[in-house]
Design an enzyme around this catalytic site. Structure first.
Site, short mmCIF file in Angstrom:
data_model
loop_
_atom_site.label_atom_id
_atom_site.label_comp_id
_atom_site.label_asym_id
_atom_site.label_seq_id
_atom_site.Cartn_x
_atom_site.Cartn_y
_atom_site.Cartn_z
CG HIS A 59 -1.57 -1.04 1.31
ND1 HIS A 59 -2.72 -1.09 0.08
CD2 HIS A 59 -2.07 -2.40 2.24
CE1 HIS A 59 -3.38 -2.01 0.51
NE2 HIS A 59 -3.39 -2.89 1.55
NE ARG B 130 2.00 -4.28 3.84
CZ ARG B 130 0.87 -3.58 4.42
NH1 ARG B 130 0.41 -4.59 5.15
NH2 ARG B 130 0.70 -2.68 3.98
CG ASP C 7 19.14 -10.12 -5.61
OD1 ASP C 7 19.64 -10.86 -4.38
OD2 ASP C 7 18.53 -10.20 -6.73
CD GLU D 194 -2.76 -9.62 4.69
OE1 GLU D 194 -3.05 -7.94 6.10
OE2 GLU D 194 -2.32 -9.40 5.20
CG ASP E 235 -6.21 -6.67 4.59
OD1 ASP E 235 -6.90 -6.21 3.43
OD2 ASP E 235 -4.75 -5.93 4.50
#
Ligand code: 3PY
Ligand code: MG
Length: 254
Positions: A43, A68, A82, A148, A174
């Site tokens: 988000h 995230r 990476d 969630e 969520d």
């Protein structure tokens, strides 16, 4: 710098989500004593190019950079790993197979099949010895999965049986939607689900995490045994400080 697993072993850890692409905010989070920031690609506006300065700012301020990702996608996880992050956080894990796929994408052999390239920042651009890179990343990078949704809740026992998950993160927003009460994170159904997840984690010896948007709620969940506390969002903290300042400035002469 201690890694997330080491900090978690010492007690609860505190962080916040970040939804900016601005290293100034990240540096401030480190200087004000947070343990970690979750740089948000679900988000938030970030991608690997905007993440790099944020990761550097976090590392220079003693803050652990967690990213995230937007979904359980091995190529997306690989590009983030990476960059040399302290952990990755994966939304909407619903089944044991999802959790196994997450481990496979995040760990090198023998635990998984993370893509191998030694010329990335995580391998110190090839300056790191190979064994140090493979074993070090497997040992140090935290894998955090979100529970969630009602399906994840139903499958939690099976998910907790998967080796290699470092934090089971509860996304109350969520979860509230999935339980039919969108946004009502204090609704008894949501609170009961959070308590159930926390209790199952405790019994399984797993660390639980949660998002909160009040300090009181964070302290309450911490006292109930949740160890990874993501309180609010950098832009939300800034917005509420600005609103408070403006209200103070405009208040009548006293
Ligand atoms: C949720 O509440 O759903 C989260 O993912 C926290 O950011
Ligand atoms: Mg969520």
């Amino acid at each position: 710098m201690e890694n997330l697993k080491q900090r978690l072993a010492a007690g609860p850890v505190y962080g916040t989500f970040s939804k900016t692409s601005d290293p100034f905010f990240i540096e401030i989070l480190g200087k004000t004593g947070f343990d970690f920031a979750i740089l948000d690609c679900e988000h938030g506006p970030n991608d690997p190019r905007t993440l790099l300065p944020l990761i550097l700012a976090a590392r220079c301020g003693g803050l652990l950079p967690i990213v995230r990702v937007s979904s359980l996608s091995a190529p997306d996880l690989q590009r983030v790993l990476d960059l040399g992050v302290a952990g990755v956080q994966i939304p909407q894990i619903a089944t044991r197979e999802d959790a196994e796929q997450a481990v496979k994408a995040v760990r090198f052999h023998p635990s998984g099949e993370r893509g191998v390239c030694r010329y990335v920042r995580a391998a110190n651009y090839s300056l790191m010895e190979k064994p140090e890179y493979f074993a070090g990343q497997n040992a140090e990078v935290a894998l955090i999965i979100h529970i969630e949704g009602a399906e994840g809740l139903r499958n939690l026992d099976a998910i907790l049986g998967v080796e290699g998950l470092d934090v089971i993160f509860i996304g109350p927003y969520d979860l509230s939607q999935s339980l039919g009460v969108p946004g009502e994170i204090q609704h008894p159904k949501v609170v009961a689900a959070v308590q159930e997840i926390a209790a199952k984690c405790r019994r399984a010896g797993a660390v639980a995490g949660i998002f909160t948007d009040s300090v009181e709620a964070a302290r309450g969940w911490r006292d109930a045994g949740i160890g990874y506390l993501a309180h609010s969002v950098d832009v939300g903290l800034f917005a509420s400080a600005c609103r408070g300042a403006v209200a103070g400035l405009r208040s009548p002469r006293g």
